[in-house]
Write an enzyme that holds these catalytic residues in place. Sequence first.
Site, PDB file in Angstrom:
ATOM      1  N   VAL A 136       0.837  -1.203   0.000  1.00 22.30           N
ATOM      2  CA  VAL A 136       0.000   0.000   0.000  1.00 22.30           C
ATOM      3  C   VAL A 136       0.875   1.257   0.000  1.00 22.30           C
ATOM      4  CG1 VAL A 136      -1.764   1.293   1.276  1.00 22.30           C
ATOM      5  CG2 VAL A 136      -1.909  -1.200   1.145  1.00 22.30           C
ATOM      6  N   CYS A 137       1.952   1.228   0.764  1.00 25.47           N
ATOM      7  CA  CYS A 137       2.794   2.413   0.965  1.00 25.47           C
ATOM      8  C   CYS A 137       3.284   3.069  -0.330  1.00 25.47           C
ATOM      9  CB  CYS A 137       3.968   2.090   1.872  1.00 25.47           C
ATOM     10  SG  CYS A 137       3.473   1.498   3.509  1.00 25.47           S
ATOM     11  N   PRO A 138       3.804   2.307  -1.304  1.00 29.42           N
ATOM     12  CA  PRO A 138       4.301   2.991  -2.504  1.00 29.42           C
ATOM     13  C   PRO A 138       3.200   3.672  -3.305  1.00 29.42           C
ATOM     14  CG  PRO A 138       4.428   0.611  -2.789  1.00 29.42           C
ATOM     15  CD  PRO A 138       4.068   0.862  -1.356  1.00 29.42           C
ATOM     16  N   GLU A 175       0.730   5.342  -2.030  1.00 29.11           N
ATOM     17  CA  GLU A 175       0.540   6.643  -1.378  1.00 29.11           C
ATOM     18  C   GLU A 175       1.723   7.575  -1.653  1.00 29.11           C
ATOM     19  OE1 GLU A 175      -1.827   5.870   2.663  1.00 29.11           O
ATOM     20  OE2 GLU A 175       0.212   5.046   2.629  1.00 29.11           O
ATOM     21  N   ILE A 176       2.932   7.052  -1.514  1.00 24.30           N
ATOM     22  CA  ILE A 176       4.130   7.867  -1.727  1.00 24.30           C
ATOM     23  C   ILE A 176       4.139   8.415  -3.150  1.00 24.30           C
ATOM     24  CG2 ILE A 176       6.651   7.822  -1.802  1.00 24.30           C
ATOM     25  CD1 ILE A 176       6.442   5.590   0.417  1.00 24.30           C
TER      26      ILE A 176
END
Length: 179
Positions: free
Chosen positions: A50-52, A54-55
């Site tokens: 999920v993190c990439p 958002e980034i």
Amino acid sequence: MLTVGDKFPSFDLKAVIGLDPKTAFTRVTEGSDEGKWKIVFFWPMDFTFVCPTEIAAFGKLNGEFNDRDAVVYGVSTDSEFVHLAWRQNHDDLKSIPFPMLADIKKDLTVACGVLQKEAGVALRATFIVDPQGIIRFASVNDLDVGRNPQEVLRVLDALQTDELCPCNWQKGDDVLKAA
């Protein structure tokens, strides 16, 4: 968790700002980018799913934030070396235009109250901090659910009007007038 009206904590963290190990590292403190609004968002871990997303989404809006006299800082509890390796190996992260801060001692994460104790990682938290260092917006998502950077931009626009903004207000819309 810190909330609206609280002073954002002091910090001094190593950060990654590029791909070349010779020039990729810098230090970022609460005094960096003095006089600007700050968007500080935390993610749980590098090399996740999920993190990439958002980034990369914050990266695509970076120019919009800059146009509003705001800077973006991304933070996780991974080291600067892990951040660099992730950026070098993930196509969506190679060109992100903001620093990735390494809170390996978890000092900032704990000071903000966004440490997920069982996993020992940062919650998916977002803060909008005004030029005086006061938190004007705070939000946390479940670890499995990505946030909406476009909504963060919308809230920044509303905060910068210094007016009453109704539900779903967008930049350029009328603000409310108190009777």
